[in-house]
Write an enzyme that holds these catalytic residues in place. Structure first.
Site, mmCIF file in Angstrom:
data_model
loop_
_atom_site.group_PDB
_atom_site.id
_atom_site.type_symbol
_atom_site.label_atom_id
_atom_site.label_comp_id
_atom_site.label_asym_id
_atom_site.label_seq_id
_atom_site.Cartn_x
_atom_site.Cartn_y
_atom_site.Cartn_z
ATOM 1 N N ILE A 35 0.866 -1.169 0.000
ATOM 2 C CA ILE A 35 0.000 0.000 0.000
ATOM 3 C C ILE A 35 0.909 1.226 0.000
ATOM 4 C CG2 ILE A 35 -2.046 -1.039 1.024
ATOM 5 C CD1 ILE A 35 -1.226 -0.072 3.720
ATOM 6 N N ASP A 36 0.416 2.331 -0.527
ATOM 7 C CA ASP A 36 1.245 3.518 -0.699
ATOM 8 C C ASP A 36 1.723 4.083 0.641
ATOM 9 O OD1 ASP A 36 0.786 3.366 -3.445
ATOM 10 O OD2 ASP A 36 -1.006 4.623 -3.317
ATOM 11 N N LYS A 37 2.780 4.861 0.577
ATOM 12 C CA LYS A 37 3.367 5.460 1.778
ATOM 13 C C LYS A 37 2.317 6.158 2.634
ATOM 14 C CE LYS A 37 6.373 9.281 3.168
ATOM 15 N NZ LYS A 37 7.195 10.415 2.703
ATOM 16 N N ARG A 79 -6.963 5.509 -6.049
ATOM 17 C CA ARG A 79 -6.685 6.928 -6.271
ATOM 18 C C ARG A 79 -6.950 7.314 -7.733
ATOM 19 N NH1 ARG A 79 -0.681 7.333 -4.057
ATOM 20 N NH2 ARG A 79 -0.973 9.570 -4.487
#
Length: 304
Positions: free
Chosen positions: A137-139, A238
């Protein structure tokens, strides 16, 4: 060094070399194969070629698989939020702002650094810098991740992701008021030709991407939604929410600059479910919204 030899057959002819090789062994990712080709450890009829080489029938392929690199990720003691752990798998709740795995120029402070200190036994399929990492998962996305502690578990979890049997549900705050209660976004996602650091909906080089969403609450200018992933493309939620006109609040890459006072996109991987690789039992975990996310919902409630 392991040497593998094979001959291209009728079914494989006219296919890209990197694609052919990545389908031979489920443990070889396409990225790994492309790196081998770049490093010229893959030879076609005795010659080095590029990854987009189109295979011809009876081509003789020789792969000299290099020895694994010694693991040089520095273990770092961290207060990890572990939801589940046994001999095969581990489920961890990643905080917003933490990178999942090291990369050149960013070798410390990642989830993998913490995992290396927490447990020494992680699967090695994804290489030196991503031990145990099955999905990311993204930062600036918080939430649950499953981690493989051995190669058997890794293969099982990856196959479940490929077969779309893993449950992954996210909570998000998006700009705008979505009029319908639920929907499905079925639009291929690929690298943006104009910005290589971004993804976009595209038919040109896009891969299948499907996101389902349900509206949980509407505010004056925002909507609180739950998204369920059917596929797992980079930045999928997103990109998809931006595509239908409701970008995520706080998203520095895909959202508007004027947004909620939150550090990064308002996105939380709250529910994760999978079949245990050894026991066959379905397990599901839920992590509550982090405080900054809850604060944003309270702020929107007051504004409404």
């Amino acid at each position: 060094m392991e040497v593998i030899e094979l001959t291209i057959d009728e079914q494989q002819q006219n296919e890209r070399l990197d694609k052919v090789l990545s389908t031979i062994n489920s443990e070889w990712s396409r990225t790994q194969v492309q790196q081998w080709i770049k490093d010229e450890v893959v030879k076609v009829n005795g010659n080095a070629v590029k990854g987009n080489y189109k295979c011809k029938i009876n081509d003789r392929i020789v792969i000299e698989i290099p020895e694994p690199e010694p693991l040089d990720v520095i273990p770092e003691e961290m207060d990890l939020d572990i939801y589940y752990e046994d001999q095969d798998v581990l489920v961890v709740n990643k905080p917003r702002g933490m990178v999942v795995h090291p990369a050149p120029g960013h070798m410390t402070g990642t989830l993998v650094n913490g995992l290396m200190a927490h447990c020494k036994d992680l699967s090695g399929i994804n290489g030196v810098l991503r031990p145990g990492i099955v999905h990311r998962i993204d930062k600036d996305t918080s939430g649950l991740l499953m981690v493989a502690k051995n190669d058997m578990a890794h293969e099982s979890l990856v196959n479940q992701l490929v077969n779309k049997t893993v449950t992954r549900r996210y909570k998000a705050i998006v700009h705008g008021v979505i009029p319908h209660d639920h929907g499905t976004i079925d639009a291929p996602i690929g690298r943006d030709r104009h910005d290589r650091q971004s993804m976009t909906v595209t038919d040109e080089n896009g891969k299948e991407a499907v996101t389902h969403f349900n509206v949980l609450k509407r505010f004056n200018d925002f909507t609180f939604v739950e998204c369920q992933l059917e596929t797992g493309r980079t930045h999928q939620i997103r990109v998809h929410m931006k595509y239908i006109g409701y970008p995520l609040a706080g998203d520095p890459k895909y959202g508007p600059k004027k947004t909620l006072p939150i550090d990064g996109q308002a996105l939380h991987a709250g529910i994760l479910g999978f079949t245990h690789p050894r026991t066959g039992e379905y397990k599901e975990f839920e992590a509550p919204l982090p405080k900054d996310f809850q604060d944003m919902l309270e702020l929107l409630e007051k504004r409404s």
